[in-house]
Design a protein around this motif. Structure first.
Motif, PDB file in Angstrom:
ATOM      1  N   TYR A 134       0.851  -1.203   0.000  1.00 24.10           N
ATOM      2  CA  TYR A 134       0.000   0.000   0.000  1.00 24.10           C
ATOM      3  C   TYR A 134       0.883   1.249   0.000  1.00 24.10           C
ATOM      4  O   TYR A 134       1.020   1.961   0.997  1.00 24.10           O
ATOM      5  CB  TYR A 134      -0.902  -0.046   1.221  1.00 24.10           C
ATOM      6  CG  TYR A 134      -2.045   0.952   1.241  1.00 24.10           C
ATOM      7  CD1 TYR A 134      -3.122   0.831   0.376  1.00 24.10           C
ATOM      8  CD2 TYR A 134      -2.063   1.984   2.178  1.00 24.10           C
ATOM      9  CE1 TYR A 134      -4.176   1.727   0.424  1.00 24.10           C
ATOM     10  CE2 TYR A 134      -3.118   2.878   2.232  1.00 24.10           C
ATOM     11  CZ  TYR A 134      -4.171   2.745   1.353  1.00 24.10           C
ATOM     12  OH  TYR A 134      -5.231   3.642   1.413  1.00 24.10           O
ATOM     13  N   LEU A 247      -7.648   3.763  -0.579  1.00 19.15           N
ATOM     14  CA  LEU A 247      -8.830   3.396   0.209  1.00 19.15           C
ATOM     15  C   LEU A 247      -8.426   2.430   1.322  1.00 19.15           C
ATOM     16  O   LEU A 247      -7.877   1.364   1.052  1.00 19.15           O
ATOM     17  CB  LEU A 247      -9.856   2.739  -0.725  1.00 19.15           C
ATOM     18  CG  LEU A 247     -11.074   2.057  -0.107  1.00 19.15           C
ATOM     19  CD1 LEU A 247     -11.956   3.054   0.636  1.00 19.15           C
ATOM     20  CD2 LEU A 247     -11.878   1.362  -1.208  1.00 19.15           C
ATOM     21  N   CYS A 248      -8.716   2.803   2.573  1.00 16.38           N
ATOM     22  CA  CYS A 248      -8.305   1.960   3.688  1.00 16.38           C
ATOM     23  C   CYS A 248      -9.351   1.988   4.808  1.00 16.38           C
ATOM     24  O   CYS A 248      -9.809   3.062   5.212  1.00 16.38           O
ATOM     25  CB  CYS A 248      -6.957   2.430   4.236  1.00 16.38           C
ATOM     26  SG  CYS A 248      -6.230   1.285   5.439  1.00 16.38           S
ATOM     27  N   ILE A 272     -14.971  -1.079   2.918  1.00 14.01           N
ATOM     28  CA  ILE A 272     -14.188  -1.201   1.689  1.00 14.01           C
ATOM     29  C   ILE A 272     -15.073  -1.594   0.510  1.00 14.01           C
ATOM     30  O   ILE A 272     -15.010  -0.967  -0.569  1.00 14.01           O
ATOM     31  CB  ILE A 272     -13.061  -2.250   1.865  1.00 14.01           C
ATOM     32  CG1 ILE A 272     -11.981  -1.734   2.814  1.00 14.01           C
ATOM     33  CG2 ILE A 272     -12.466  -2.642   0.507  1.00 14.01           C
ATOM     34  CD1 ILE A 272     -11.067  -0.686   2.229  1.00 14.01           C
ATOM     35  N   LEU A 276     -15.872   0.794  -2.684  1.00 14.33           N
ATOM     36  CA  LEU A 276     -15.422   0.310  -3.995  1.00 14.33           C
ATOM     37  C   LEU A 276     -16.556   0.327  -5.012  1.00 14.33           C
ATOM     38  O   LEU A 276     -16.380   0.763  -6.160  1.00 14.33           O
ATOM     39  CB  LEU A 276     -14.863  -1.107  -3.874  1.00 14.33           C
ATOM     40  CG  LEU A 276     -13.389  -1.262  -3.528  1.00 14.33           C
ATOM     41  CD1 LEU A 276     -13.057  -2.736  -3.329  1.00 14.33           C
ATOM     42  CD2 LEU A 276     -12.506  -0.670  -4.626  1.00 14.33           C
ATOM     43  N   ARG A 291      -6.065  -0.328  -2.395  1.00 16.28           N
ATOM     44  CA  ARG A 291      -6.864  -0.564  -1.191  1.00 16.28           C
ATOM     45  C   ARG A 291      -6.107  -1.394  -0.171  1.00 16.28           C
ATOM     46  O   ARG A 291      -5.251  -2.205  -0.527  1.00 16.28           O
ATOM     47  CB  ARG A 291      -8.171  -1.256  -1.572  1.00 16.28           C
ATOM     48  CG  ARG A 291      -8.010  -2.711  -1.944  1.00 16.28           C
ATOM     49  CD  ARG A 291      -9.124  -3.215  -2.818  1.00 16.28           C
ATOM     50  NE  ARG A 291      -9.022  -2.694  -4.171  1.00 16.28           N
ATOM     51  CZ  ARG A 291      -9.633  -3.216  -5.218  1.00 16.28           C
ATOM     52  NH1 ARG A 291     -10.418  -4.240  -5.070  1.00 16.28           N
ATOM     53  NH2 ARG A 291      -9.478  -2.693  -6.424  1.00 16.28           N
ATOM     54  N   SER A 293      -7.329  -3.334   3.566  1.00 16.59           N
ATOM     55  CA  SER A 293      -8.465  -3.562   4.474  1.00 16.59           C
ATOM     56  C   SER A 293      -8.001  -4.256   5.729  1.00 16.59           C
ATOM     57  O   SER A 293      -6.946  -4.894   5.767  1.00 16.59           O
ATOM     58  CB  SER A 293      -9.544  -4.387   3.789  1.00 16.59           C
ATOM     59  OG  SER A 293      -9.075  -5.698   3.528  1.00 16.59           O
TER      60      SER A 293
END
Length: 295
Positions: A134, A247-248, A272, A276, A291, A293
């Motif tokens: 990431y 995106l986290c 998430i 998305l 992403r 997660s």
């Protein structure tokens, strides 16, 4: 065809003995641990995480042994994202205390309560790092002018590292930081994000969304009510095909899938998965979404 190009050496995961230089209480259940390593230049990337092995803590011996007996396997190290950026002097991780919820959580949390509530200055521990996918590509500035950070809860931790690094090293990039929490009290890095937005007024906008806040005075242009939705993303991402999204937050875990199979029910989407789907709806290509997660 032969080539003289030599492949770069594989990144070596290293153990480091660190000392806790400071403990910063971010929220009632979240603390940032600032580590002194004795090394001014650590080889890691913004967005990386490190791991901490619970076996090194004598205070956890009985709990660790009990959980290993219960599960029938060794307790693994836990991964924690770094909120520090490579250009900063100290290494720092931010840890949110996990809670045991009957009929929801399978096992009681082991390490995070100790790190959040019982870590003190001067304490020594061993960490292993650094790794994780990431991260920003080196040529990010040639691929976009706009990075959108979308986070929930402690999902802000690696994104803060990425944000600080990019603001310092990629002056052509602008950032929109969209951050979802239950209440204003739950917002991690409130002051840090506010300071960065003040320091970089043309390059950073921070927008909070609060799902359970009862104080009407908290809301305004940069603090919205409710969840992150399509209307908000369309407003803040005017050119969805050209941005990059980081995106986290919480996502569907293997435990969620196992529970769904056991009960013959559908797996419910989490943060998430819902974000998305919305990003795809407004036209952000999958290839431009990174992403990470947890769950």
């Amino acid at each position: 065809m032969q080539t003289d190009t030599v492949a770069p050496p594989a990144r070596r995961i290293k153990e480091l003995e660190v000392m806790v230089a400071d403990v910063v209480v971010e929220t009632p259940d979240t603390s940032t641990l600032v580590f002194f390593t004795g090394n001014d230049r650590l080889d890691y990337k913004a967005g990386h995480f490190l791991t901490i092995d619970p076996h090194q803590f004598e205070a956890l011996d009985r709990f660790t042994a009990f959980l290993e007996h219960l599960k029938g396997k060794p307790e693994p190290p836990r991964a924690y994202s770094m909120c520090s950026a490579p250009h900063e002097r100290y290494l720092a991780v931010t840890v949110k205390e996990e809670r045991f919820v009957p009929n929801v959580t399978k096992y009681p949390p082991l390490l995070s309560p100790l790190l959040v509530k019982r870590t003190v200055r001067g304490m020594r521990l061993v960490v292993t790092g650094f790794t994780g996918p990431y991260t920003l590509p080196p040529d990010i500035a040639s691929q976009t002018e706009h990075i959108v950070h979308i986070c929930a809860g402690s999902g802000s931790v690696p994104n803060l590292s990425i944000l600080k690094f990019a603001l310092t090293n990629h002056p052509t990039l602008r950032h929109t930081f969209i951050y979802s929490n239950k209440t204003w009290q739950d917002v991690i890095f409130r002051e840090t994000l506010e300071q960065l937005a003040t320091e970089y007024p043309g390059r950073l906008r921070v927008v909070h969304t609060l799902t359970r806040e009862t104080d009407e005075g908290r809301f305004g242009p940069n603090v919205r009510r409710g969840r992150i939705n399509e209307a908000l993303l369309r407003e803040l991402i005017p050119e969805p095909a050209d941005c990059f999204v980081y995106l986290c937050g919480p996502g569907i875990s293997k435990f969620d899938r196992e529970a769904a199979r056991e009960t013959s029910t559908a797996v419910q989407p989490k943060f998430i998965e819902m974000v998305l789907a919305t990003l795809r709806e407004i036209g952000v290509p999958d290839s431009r979404i990174k992403r990470e997660s947890y769950g």
